[in-house]
Motif scaffolding. Structure first.
Motif, mmCIF file in Angstrom:
data_model
loop_
_atom_site.group_PDB
_atom_site.id
_atom_site.type_symbol
_atom_site.label_atom_id
_atom_site.label_comp_id
_atom_site.label_asym_id
_atom_site.label_seq_id
_atom_site.Cartn_x
_atom_site.Cartn_y
_atom_site.Cartn_z
ATOM 1 N N CYS A 1 -6.871 4.233 2.642
ATOM 2 C CA CYS A 1 -7.664 3.311 1.832
ATOM 3 C C CYS A 1 -8.588 2.488 2.714
ATOM 4 N N PHE B 1 0.834 -1.209 0.000
ATOM 5 C CA PHE B 1 0.000 0.000 0.000
ATOM 6 C C PHE B 1 0.863 1.251 0.000
ATOM 7 N N LEU C 1 -7.324 -3.092 0.980
ATOM 8 C CA LEU C 1 -6.133 -3.783 1.484
ATOM 9 C C LEU C 1 -6.255 -5.294 1.343
ATOM 10 N N GLN C 2 -7.475 -5.796 1.529
ATOM 11 C CA GLN C 2 -7.684 -7.240 1.483
ATOM 12 C C GLN C 2 -7.430 -7.824 0.095
ATOM 13 N N LEU D 1 -5.552 -5.919 -2.374
ATOM 14 C CA LEU D 1 -4.529 -5.107 -3.024
ATOM 15 C C LEU D 1 -3.393 -5.943 -3.613
#
Length: 680
Positions: A175, A157, A180-181, A183
């Protein structure tokens, strides 16, 4: 005329919405037959064989005090073999049945979807061409990201954020957790090139591997009667498609207060109404995406406007406090939500913005109207009237703005009118009356010919003349007034019964015949006149209170908007006294200004901040507690007004001289007494 109702208590009651037509039928009667017997508008091409699928209906389960019906799943027969075959072959939408194969097993409420109606209703709210500076709250950015290595342990990230800063100048980005899960997988799938959607230059809210160029948003005007939706390209501002539907909450009440009453009288009623409106909005979005071949996952932004009660119900907030003084809002601020928080079937990470409300009965739709028409930038004192079941008014110029609401009810939209209906093919929308013969000629929706023109009957053969809509009833009453059929006080002149076949006795009052038809005569009754008088008097009284507060005796400009207001003839609105006297050249119908305002907020994020700042300066006038409202209301019952001279209108229209109203009702009673005396 009143609904056809069989009063045999041994039979079951079926209620069709949104029309509200109802009747009793024996157990085992098919819904299609019941609908046809009652004149309900359900399509069928295959003659009830279960092949065409055009007669689909939606059973509604629940307790309906308004209709005196408790509708359950057991009120209808189980899924028939032909329905199963159709479902396997072409697919039935979840919850729908084929009315030709469903039979009555108990009292029930049935919703007839717009797609199943022969005379599909015309939704008059449509996108208007406007110049809008494109600066949406959501923008797409394509970036290439440096691959990780053993010597630089920075997270994926952080390296994406660095790429966005270096390549797009976006700093301090955050974000969502869902980003994130996924990305890392998306970065690698795109070979370290991704497209990200950034909300208000601060937060990453969606991403795709590789290059992605599709970003769309919806602007939605949630009215108490209709919902209008515009699907827009966030990059170009182009309207990709527009759609509308009747608000599915209508089955629980025609007006706003009846829906609040439904919530108050039924435990969990607010959840029922919230589910209904969200389902309708998702249906519109699904249909728009299917028609435009746009993936709903590419719908990243949405703006909603509506009156306070619609605003609260869409948000899942109990609107009970809005049902009585002091009409407190849960919140009147603008707000940003995730799409999932209102169950919107778009990209789940999409952002939804609700424009701010002004006060308890002046909602975000009025905020959108102000945003669209910008009266605060004008020198002329302007009155903006959004005509619906609850009219909202704005008066002002660049010095100050005032706002109010008036409870006009649904009469203007065809409800509460004996032969009234909403705008659909076959509805009378234009009326002209010969002042000598008193005969009317008219135009109906779906036909360009006037009723006295050759070929008219052939042109309407497919749908007929089915009723009169809001614009039609306004013109009918105004023309009746100009032709001497209707007095200044709104009384149909019974003295004309012996002079014209178009005026007939109806009980102790009289009626005017617009269309003589042995099956479906279209008439204007004295009760219709009263319903319109009450509505227009409330509208005028609200405007007059704003004028008093502003300190002016007349307005310089009048703008009519809303589903109904944008389609009436402004001259006839003034003849009836719906609006204050004004130079007719300065009176105009401006279309769906609330929808335009929603589009502006969708496509320009700065407009949202402007709206929030602007409404904090709007002065709210609460008509319900104003001491002069009742007197203004009474005076405004007359046509066009009891005391106002309407000098501007008189310059272009020959208004009847003020005279004592014809006491037609007394004459009818005298005739009745004479008949009784003769029989004695």
């Amino acid at each position: 005329m009143p609904d056809i109702i069989n009063t045999n208590p041994a039979d079951y009651l079926v209620v069709f919405t949104p029309s509200g037509i109802r009747g009793r039928f024996p157990k085992g009667t098919s819904l299609l037959k019941a609908a046809r017997d009652l004149g309900v508008d359900i399509d069928s091409v295959c003659g009830g064989r279960g092949i065409c699928g055009r007669c689909q209906i939606e059973p509604v389960v629940g307790d309906f005090p308004k209709f005196g019906v408790k509708s359950s799943a057991d009120s209808l027969s189980p899924l028939a073999a032909n329905e199963k075959k159709y479902d396997e072959r072409r697919g039935l939408r979840e919850g729908r049945r084929l009315s030709c194969h469903v039979t009555l097993q108990g009292d029930t409420v049935i919703d007839v979807p717009q797609s199943s109606q022969v005379h599909k209703q015309i939704i008059v709210k449509a996108a208007e061409d406007r110049v809008i500076e494109i600066d949406p709250a959501v923008r797409l950015h394509y970036v290439t990201v440096q691959e990780p290595d053993m010597h630089n342990p920075t997270g994926d990230f952080e390296r994406l954020a660095l790429a966005l800063e270096q390549q797009w100048g976006l700093r301090d980005l955050e974000c969502d957790l869902r980003i994130l899960q996924k990305l890392q997988k998306e970065l690698r799938k795109g070979d370290w090139a991704v497209t990200v959607a950034v909300h208000r230059e601060t937060r990453i809210m969606a991403l795709w591997p590789g290059f992605h160029s599709d970003a769309y948003g919806i602007a939605v005007d949630v009215g108490s009667t209709t919902i209008a939706m515009h699907l827009c390209n966030l990059s170009t501002g182009q309207v990709m498609g527009s759609n509308g539907m009747m608000n599915p909450q209508i089955r629980y009440g025609e007006d706003l207060m009846s829906r609040v009453s439904y919530v108050m009288m039924n435990e969990g009623g607010e959840k029922v109404l919230t589910s209904a409106i969200r389902t309708g909005i998702n249906q519109l979005l699904t249909e728009l995406c299917e028609n435009t071949k746009i993936d709903p996952m590419n719908v990243l932004s949405a703006v909603f406007v509506g009156n306070p009660i619609m605003h609260h119900l869409l948000l899942g907030i109990d609107p009970t406090e809005l049902g009585g003084a002091p009409f407190a809002l849960a919140s009147n601020s603008g707000m940003i939500l995730w799409a999932t928080e209102i169950d919107l079937c778009s990209n789940p990470d999409g952002r939804v913005y609700f424009l701010p409300c002004i006060a308890g009965h002046v909602g975000a739709d009025t905020t959108a109207v102000i945003l669209s028409e910008a009266p605060h930038l004008q020198e002329k004192v302007t009155l903006i009237v959004d005509i619906g079941t609850n009219a909202e008014l704005v008066l002002g110029n660049n010095s100050r703005l005032l706002a109010a609401s008036s409870p006009t009810g649904p009469a203007f939209e065809g409800a509460q009118i004996a032969c009234g209906q909403r705008a659909a093919a076959g509805a009378i929308e234009r009326v002209r009356i010969d002042p000598v013969t008193k005969q009317a000629r008219y135009k109906v929706i779906g036909c360009d010919l006037w009723s006295n023109e050759e070929g008219f009957e052939d042109a309407i053969d497919g749908f007929g003349v089915t009723g009169i809509c809001g614009s039609g009833i306004i013109e009918a009453l105004a023309e009746m007034f100009l032709a001497g059929i209707l007095s200044e006080d709104g009384v149909i002149n019974g003295d004309l019964v012996d002079q014209s076949p178009w005026i007939i006795a109806e009980g102790r009052t009289f009626a005017y015949v617009l269309r003589e038809d042995p099956v479906n005569p279209i008439r204007v009754y004295q009760t219709d006149v009263r319903a319109i008088q009450l509505a227009k008097a409330a509208l005028y009284a609200g405007a007059k209170l704003l004028m008093d507060r502003f300190g002016v005796s007349e307005v310089e400009r009048v703008l009519l908007t809303g589903a109904f207001g944008s389609h009436i003839d402004t001259k006839y609105a003034m003849i009836l006294g719906m609006i204050p006297d004004c130079d007719l050249a300065e009176v105009s119908a401006i279309g769906n200004a609330a929808g335009i305002g929603a589009r502006i907020a969708l496509l320009n994020k700065q407009a949202r901040s402007q709206a929030e700042e602007l409404i904090s300066k709007v002065e709210k006038v609460e008509t319900a507690v104003e001491p002069d409202f009742q007197q203004y209301f009474v005076d405004a019952m007359a046509l066009p007004h009891k005391s106002e001279p309407y000098t501007n209108l008189a310059k272009v229209v020959s208004l009847p001289e003020k005279a004592e109203p014809s006491n037609g009702a007394d004459k009818n009673r005298r005739r009745t007494r004479r008949r009784r005396a003769a029989s004695d």
